[in-house]
Design an enzyme around this catalytic site. Structure first.
Site, short mmCIF file in Angstrom:
data_model
loop_
_atom_site.label_atom_id
_atom_site.label_comp_id
_atom_site.label_asym_id
_atom_site.label_seq_id
_atom_site.Cartn_x
_atom_site.Cartn_y
_atom_site.Cartn_z
N SER A 78 1.10 -1.28 -0.06
CA SER A 78 0.15 0.11 0.14
C SER A 78 0.93 0.98 -0.02
O SER A 78 1.79 1.16 -0.17
CB SER A 78 -1.11 0.05 1.31
OG SER A 78 0.09 0.18 2.30
N LYS A 79 0.60 2.14 -0.06
CA LYS A 79 0.80 3.35 -0.22
C LYS A 79 1.57 3.68 1.13
O LYS A 79 2.84 4.08 0.94
CB LYS A 79 -0.43 4.93 -0.45
CG LYS A 79 0.12 6.12 0.47
CD LYS A 79 1.00 6.98 -0.69
CE LYS A 79 0.75 8.70 0.14
NZ LYS A 79 1.87 8.59 0.87
N ARG A 80 0.60 3.32 2.41
CA ARG A 80 1.42 3.34 3.73
C ARG A 80 2.73 2.52 3.51
O ARG A 80 3.60 2.93 4.62
CB ARG A 80 0.47 3.46 4.83
CG ARG A 80 0.87 3.85 5.97
CD ARG A 80 -0.03 3.19 7.32
NE ARG A 80 -1.51 3.52 6.64
CZ ARG A 80 -2.96 3.37 7.54
NH1 ARG A 80 -1.67 2.39 8.44
NH2 ARG A 80 -3.86 3.93 7.04
N ASP B 97 6.11 4.43 2.36
CA ASP B 97 5.82 5.32 3.23
C ASP B 97 7.09 4.99 4.10
O ASP B 97 7.62 5.27 4.39
CB ASP B 97 4.60 6.02 3.83
CG ASP B 97 4.02 7.51 3.02
OD1 ASP B 97 4.74 7.09 1.56
OD2 ASP B 97 2.60 7.03 3.18
N LEU C 98 2.00 13.51 -4.75
CA LEU C 98 2.68 11.84 -4.03
C LEU C 98 3.60 11.90 -5.53
O LEU C 98 3.77 11.92 -6.46
CB LEU C 98 1.81 11.10 -4.48
CG LEU C 98 0.81 11.17 -3.62
CD1 LEU C 98 -0.75 9.94 -3.99
CD2 LEU C 98 0.99 10.46 -1.94
#
Ligand code: GLU
Length: 499
Positions: free
Chosen positions: A255-257, A260, A278
Site C-alpha cells: 500500500s501507499k502506507r 511511506d 505524491l
C-alpha cells in the site's frame, strides 16, 4: 509488424494514480504481446462515474510512456462505447439470460441485515429471485409499466442454477466453482451504465482479445466472466491472473502506507492529488529501466542466475508460464540494487542531462563539468537524487557547515592553517589532482601540522561536511579560484565565531 493473433489489453480504471501493481500488469501484457508479435491495446475502463478522477487517464499514458510501453491500439474509452453495451445487454435480456430488477436499495439492505442477524449472507440468485422485485417474478404488464415509467432499476445476470463452472488460468491451472453459490451480479446499473464485469467481457470479445492478463484481485470474477461468455455463446480468451505485489512482510498488498514506511513511492510518477502531491519513482530518482527490470521479477522467475534484463531481454526471455501463483514480496533493497546497477550502466552524458534538467543550479554549468561530476560520484549513488546530494558541492559552495565539525575546527590555529594552505594552493602552477596532492602532502609533512588538522578544515571548507570524494580531486574540479574562495569563506566564518 503485427502478424499474430495475439491481442492483449491493459484496461485500467482512471480512479487515481496508477499503482506499480498496475504498471507491472501493463508490463507483462506488453512483454507477452511483443514476444508473440501481437498487439497491445490500451482500454480505459471509465464506466464508474463516482470513482472517475480527472487527470488519471493522462497519468496512465505518461507512466506507460516513461517506462517505454507503447500501445498499438487505443486508448479506447468505455464511456464512448455505451451503445455497444446497450445492444448487448438487450440481447441477453431478450434471450432470458439477464433480467430487470426493481428492488429498492432499502429493501435489499433489509434482507442483508436480517440475514446477518441470523449469521447468514444474503445472496440474490436462483434460490430467492422469484420472491424479489424483478422481471422474472413480476408479470409482463407490471414490468412494462415500470419500464415506461422509468422506474429505477438495474439489470442482473441470471446466474446458472446448478452447474460446475470450470475456469482455466495459465498460471493457476484449473479452478472450479459451483454456480449455485454465485449471486446474480448486476450487469447494468441504475445510472444506465454497464458495470465493470459486463463492459469488460463485451469489450474483450469485441476487441478480439486473445489473452486476458490481469491482477489476482480479479480472479474471483472469473466464474462470472466465464458464464457471460457462455451466455453470449462466445469463445473465451485465455486468462492469466498475476500474483499480488505484497508488502515486504508478505502480509497484504503493498500500500501507499507501506511505501511511506520504506521510504519509497508506490507510483511511477508525481501525482498532484487533492490531498497533496505524491512523489513517484521518477521524482525519487529511479531509472525507468531499473523499475521495469525490478517489476518483471516480481512474480516472474527466469529460472537462471541472470538478473539484469533490458526491455529487449525481457521480451525475449519472459515466460507467462513461469509466473508464480503466490504473492511477490516487494523488496526495496533489491529495487535500490537494480537502480544502482542501471545508474552504473547508464551513459554519464545521459545522467548529466537528467541532472541539468532537474536541478536549477546546473542550468548555467558547462555540460562537460556535470558529466565529469557524474563520473566521479555515481559509483556510490543508488538513485539520481542521491547522486545529486553526492555531487552538489562540486557546483554549489557550502552555505552552512556541519555544526559539530565547525565547532571542532574553530580555533585560532585553524585560521592560520587555512591561510597557509591557501598560499600553497595559490602557488601551484599545474592545478591537477596529483600535483596538488604531492605539494600539499609534502607541505603538511614539513610543517608537522598533522594531516587531520589540515584535511578536516579543508574538507569542511570545500564540502561543508566531512564527506565526499578525494579532496585533491575536489580541488582540481573546483579550480584554483573557487578553491581559494571556499577556503577563505570558512576562515572568515571561524573568525566571526571566535569573536
Ligand atoms: N478496470 C479493471 C482494473 O482497473 C480491469 C481489470 C481487468 O483487466 O479485467 O483493474
Amino acid at each position: 509488424t503485427m502478424n499474430s493473433s495475439v491481442r492483449v489489453r491493459f484496461a485500467p480504471s482512471p480512479t487515481g494514480p496508477l499503482h506499480i501493481g498496475g504498471l507491472r500488469t501493463a508490463l507483462f501484457n506488453y512483454l507477452f504481446a511483443k514476444q508473440n508479435k501481437g498487439t497491445f491495446v490500451l482500454r480505459i475502463e471509465d464506466t464508474d462515474k463516482k470513482r472517475y478522477v480527472n487527470g488519471a487517464e493522462k497519468y496512465i499514458e505518461e507512466a506507460l510512456e516513461w517506462v517505454g510501453i507503447k500501445s498499438e491500439e487505443g486508448p479506447y474509452r468505455q464511456s464512448e462505447r455505451k451503445d455497444l453495451y446497450k445492444n448487448h445487454i438487450q440481447s441477453l435480456i431478450d434471450k432470458g439470460l439477464a433480467y430487470y430488477a426493481f428492488d429498492e436499495a432499502e429493501a435489499l439492505d433489509g434482507h442483508r441485515k436480517s440475514h446477518e442477524a441470523k449469521g447468514k449472507t444474503f445472496i440474490y440468485n436462483w434460490h430467492n429471485r422469484l420472491k424479489l422485485e424483478n422481471s422474472l417474478s413480476l408479470n409482463k404488464e407490471e414490468v412494462e409499466k415500470k419500464l415506461i415509467a422509468n422506474e429505477k432499476h438495474v439489470v442482473r445476470f441470471k446466474s446458472f442454477e446448478n452447474k460446475t463452472i470450470v475456469c482455466k488460468d495459465l498460471i493457476r491451472g484449473e479452478l472450479s466453482v459451483e454456480s449455485k453459490l454465485l449471486d446474480d451480479k448486476i450487469l447494468y446499473k441504475s445510472d444506465g451504465m454497464p458495470t465493470y464485469h459486463f463492459a469488460n467481457v463485451v469489450d474483450d470479445h469485441l476487441m478480439n482479445i486473445s489473452h486476458v492478463i490481469r491482477g489476482e484481485e480479479w480472479l474471483p470474477s472469473l466464474p462470472l466472466h466465464s458464464m457471460l461468455y457462455d451466455a453470449f455463446g462466445w469463445e473465451k480468451p485465455k486468462f492469466a491472473h498475476l500474483p499480488l505485489i505484497l508488502n515486504p512482510k508478505g502480509k497484504g498488498k503493498l500500500s501507499k502506507r507501506d511505501g511511506d514506511k520504506l521510504g519509497v513511492p508506490v507510483f511511477p510518477l508525481l501525482w498532484n492529488g487533492e490531498k497533496g502531491d505524491l512523489l513517484g519513482f521518477r521524482e525519487e530518482g529511479y531509472l525507468p529501466g531499473a523499475l521495469t527490470n525490478f517489476l518483471a521479477l516480481l512474480g516472474w522467475n527466469p529460472g537462471t542466475e541472470k538478473e539484469i534484463f533490458s526491455m529487449n531481454d525481457l521480451v525475449k526471455n519472459f515466460d507467462i508460464n513461469k509466473v508464480n501463483s503466490s504473492g511477490a514480496k516487494f523488496d526495496v533493497e533489491k529495487l535500490k540494487w537494480f537502480n544502482h546497477k542501471y545508474l552504473q550502466l547508464e551513459r554519464n552524458e545521459k545522467i548529466a542531462d537528467h541532472l541539468i534538467c532537474s536541478y536549477q543550479e546546473l542550468k548555467t554549468m558547462k555540460k562537460e563539468l556535470v558529466i565529469s561530476a557524474v563520473e566521479l560520484t555515481k559509483e556510490r549513488a543508488n538513485t539520481l537524487n542521491e547522486l545529486w546530494s553526492l555531487c552538489s558541492y562540486l557546483f554549489i559552495a557550502p552555505v552552512n557547515y556541519n555544526e559539530k565539525t565547525l565547532k571542532k575546527v574553530s580555533k585560532d590555529g585553524t585560521i592560520e592553517t587555512l591561510n597557509e594552505l591557501s598560499k600553497k594552493i595559490e602557488a601551484i602552477n599545474t592545478f591537477k589532482e596529483n600535483e596538488i596532492s604531492k605539494l600539499i602532502k609534502s607541505w603538511i609533512n614539513e610543517s608537522g601540522k598533522g594531516f587531520g588538522n589540515v584535511m578536516q578544515p579543508a574538507r569542511l571548507a570545500l564540502v561543508g561536511e566531512l564527506k565526499g570524494i578525494d579532496l585533491y580531486v575536489i580541488f582540481e574540479f573546483l579550480g584554483k579560484e573557487e578553491s581559494l574562495s571556499r577556503l577563505s569563506a570558512l576562515s572568515k566564518k571561524i573568525k566571526t565565531s571566535l569573536q
